[in-house]
Design a protein around this motif. Structure first.
Motif, PDB file in Angstrom:
ATOM      1  N   UNK A  11       0.844  -1.205   0.000  1.00 51.26           N
ATOM      2  CA  UNK A  11       0.000   0.000   0.000  1.00 51.26           C
ATOM      3  C   UNK A  11       0.871   1.243   0.000  1.00 51.26           C
ATOM      4  N   UNK A  12       1.928   1.258   0.839  1.00 55.54           N
ATOM      5  CA  UNK A  12       2.885   2.358   0.871  1.00 55.54           C
ATOM      6  C   UNK A  12       4.251   1.790   0.528  1.00 55.54           C
ATOM      7  N   UNK A  13       4.874   2.372  -0.494  1.00 52.06           N
ATOM      8  CA  UNK A  13       6.109   1.777  -0.988  1.00 52.06           C
ATOM      9  C   UNK A  13       6.898   2.828  -1.762  1.00 52.06           C
ATOM     10  N   UNK A  14       8.206   2.780  -1.636  1.00 50.41           N
ATOM     11  CA  UNK A  14       9.068   3.626  -2.469  1.00 50.41           C
ATOM     12  C   UNK A  14       9.993   2.713  -3.268  1.00 50.41           C
ATOM     13  N   UNK A  15       9.959   2.872  -4.588  1.00 50.79           N
ATOM     14  CA  UNK A  15      10.713   2.000  -5.490  1.00 50.79           C
ATOM     15  C   UNK A  15      11.776   2.834  -6.204  1.00 50.79           C
ATOM     16  N   UNK A  16      13.022   2.402  -6.118  1.00 52.06           N
ATOM     17  CA  UNK A  16      14.121   3.111  -6.786  1.00 52.06           C
ATOM     18  C   UNK A  16      13.990   2.936  -8.296  1.00 52.06           C
ATOM     19  N   UNK A  17      13.768   4.049  -9.012  1.00 56.30           N
ATOM     20  CA  UNK A  17      13.587   4.007 -10.462  1.00 56.30           C
ATOM     21  C   UNK A  17      14.759   4.647 -11.195  1.00 56.30           C
ATOM     22  N   UNK A 103      22.316  11.230 -15.946  1.00 56.92           N
ATOM     23  CA  UNK A 103      21.639  12.029 -14.922  1.00 56.92           C
ATOM     24  C   UNK A 103      22.669  12.630 -13.974  1.00 56.92           C
ATOM     25  N   UNK A 104      22.432  13.865 -13.561  1.00 58.69           N
ATOM     26  CA  UNK A 104      23.285  14.493 -12.548  1.00 58.69           C
ATOM     27  C   UNK A 104      22.562  14.380 -11.205  1.00 58.69           C
ATOM     28  N   UNK A 105      23.037  13.423 -10.411  1.00 58.82           N
ATOM     29  CA  UNK A 105      22.462  13.204  -9.081  1.00 58.82           C
ATOM     30  C   UNK A 105      23.590  13.238  -8.059  1.00 58.82           C
ATOM     31  N   UNK A 106      23.261  13.619  -6.844  1.00 57.03           N
ATOM     32  CA  UNK A 106      24.237  13.575  -5.766  1.00 57.03           C
ATOM     33  C   UNK A 106      24.622  12.139  -5.454  1.00 57.03           C
ATOM     34  N   UNK A 107      25.741  11.979  -4.797  1.00 55.05           N
ATOM     35  CA  UNK A 107      26.291  10.644  -4.510  1.00 55.05           C
ATOM     36  C   UNK A 107      25.252   9.714  -3.886  1.00 55.05           C
ATOM     37  N   UNK A 108      24.442  10.241  -2.976  1.00 53.51           N
ATOM     38  CA  UNK A 108      23.510   9.395  -2.226  1.00 53.51           C
ATOM     39  C   UNK A 108      22.090   9.508  -2.738  1.00 53.51           C
ATOM     40  N   UNK A 109      21.903  10.186  -3.867  1.00 59.77           N
ATOM     41  CA  UNK A 109      20.543  10.426  -4.359  1.00 59.77           C
ATOM     42  C   UNK A 109      20.073   9.370  -5.349  1.00 59.77           C
ATOM     43  N   UNK A 110      18.800   9.002  -5.214  1.00 58.99           N
ATOM     44  CA  UNK A 110      18.103   8.198  -6.213  1.00 58.99           C
ATOM     45  C   UNK A 110      16.726   8.797  -6.448  1.00 58.99           C
ATOM     46  N   UNK A 111      16.169   8.465  -7.606  1.00 59.94           N
ATOM     47  CA  UNK A 111      14.773   8.795  -7.904  1.00 59.94           C
ATOM     48  C   UNK A 111      13.905   7.652  -7.381  1.00 59.94           C
ATOM     49  N   UNK A 112      12.848   8.007  -6.680  1.00 59.52           N
ATOM     50  CA  UNK A 112      11.947   6.986  -6.139  1.00 59.52           C
ATOM     51  C   UNK A 112      10.519   7.221  -6.624  1.00 59.52           C
ATOM     52  N   UNK A 113       9.899   6.141  -7.117  1.00 61.71           N
ATOM     53  CA  UNK A 113       8.460   6.151  -7.341  1.00 61.71           C
ATOM     54  C   UNK A 113       7.805   5.869  -5.992  1.00 61.71           C
ATOM     55  N   UNK A 114       6.833   6.689  -5.612  1.00 64.02           N
ATOM     56  CA  UNK A 114       6.182   6.550  -4.304  1.00 64.02           C
ATOM     57  C   UNK A 114       4.744   6.071  -4.495  1.00 64.02           C
ATOM     58  N   UNK A 115       4.469   4.903  -3.976  1.00 68.54           N
ATOM     59  CA  UNK A 115       3.104   4.346  -3.993  1.00 68.54           C
ATOM     60  C   UNK A 115       2.453   4.611  -2.637  1.00 68.54           C
ATOM     61  N   UNK A 124       4.602   5.625 -15.325  1.00 70.92           N
ATOM     62  CA  UNK A 124       5.596   6.660 -15.089  1.00 70.92           C
ATOM     63  C   UNK A 124       5.971   7.214 -16.460  1.00 70.92           C
ATOM     64  N   UNK A 125       5.964   8.522 -16.607  1.00 70.55           N
ATOM     65  CA  UNK A 125       6.307   9.142 -17.891  1.00 70.55           C
ATOM     66  C   UNK A 125       7.649   9.838 -17.777  1.00 70.55           C
ATOM     67  N   UNK A 126       8.505   9.577 -18.740  1.00 67.42           N
ATOM     68  CA  UNK A 126       9.872  10.116 -18.719  1.00 67.42           C
ATOM     69  C   UNK A 126      10.123  10.841 -20.043  1.00 67.42           C
ATOM     70  N   UNK A 127      10.668  12.045 -19.950  1.00 64.94           N
ATOM     71  CA  UNK A 127      10.971  12.819 -21.153  1.00 64.94           C
ATOM     72  C   UNK A 127      12.277  13.585 -20.939  1.00 64.94           C
ATOM     73  N   UNK A 128      13.196  13.393 -21.840  1.00 70.51           N
ATOM     74  CA  UNK A 128      14.448  14.144 -21.791  1.00 70.51           C
ATOM     75  C   UNK A 128      14.454  15.147 -22.950  1.00 70.51           C
ATOM     76  N   UNK A 129      14.942  16.355 -22.661  1.00 71.28           N
ATOM     77  CA  UNK A 129      15.007  17.423 -23.659  1.00 71.28           C
ATOM     78  C   UNK A 129      16.440  17.926 -23.725  1.00 71.28           C
TER      79      UNK A 129
END
Ligand code: ZN
Length: 132
Positions: A11-17, A103-115, A124-129
């Motif tokens: 029900x509540x979840x964070x997934x590293x994407x 991607x430019x992310x900090x050393x400890x950073x990830x993108x998370x999908x939050x359910x 999930x929609x992703x667009x790079x420009x």
């Protein structure tokens, strides 16, 4: 734009994407620009936070559940008002700079999908420009 399907299991979840978004950026061929990640749902979200210690994700989810109880004097008849509030608190977009094709992310950073109202099949929609 790419649409990715995510099957959530709780029900509540964070997934590293991060790896999914990083792979899309590489396929796009864009070297320098920005990458947008958009969650087209009202009870799910996206955020950037720590990937190294899984206790951080646990603490984020437990804190959100304390701030926004599952049951309260909500009026929304569907019974998932907590999920709507949590989704708005976290937000439905993330923007990450793309440099040298990555991607430019900090050393400890990830993108998370939050359910917040799973388990469900989500998108999930992703667009790079690019810069030019
Ligand atoms: Zn609802």
């Amino acid at each position: 734009m790419e649409i990715v399907t995510i099957e959530t299991t709780g029900r509540n979840q964070m997934i590293d994407i991060t790896s999914t978004v990083r792979a899309y950026v590489k396929r796009s061929g864009i070297k320098d620009g920005v990458c947008f990640v958009f969650v087209p749902h009202t009870t799910a979200a996206v955020t950037i936070n720590e990937n190294a210690d899984p206790d951080v994700v646990h603490d984020i989810l437990s804190t959100l559940s304390k701030l926004v109880p599952y049951k309260d004097n909500y009026r929304h008849i569907e019974g998932n008002s907590d999920a709507h509030v949590k989704a708005s608190l976290m937000g439905n977009t993330a923007t990450v700079i793309v440099s040298n094709g990555d991607l430019v992310l900090g050393t400890w950073q990830s993108l998370f999908f939050c359910e917040f109202d799973g388990p469900r099949r989500r998108r999930l929609m992703i667009k790079a420009v690019g810069d030019n």
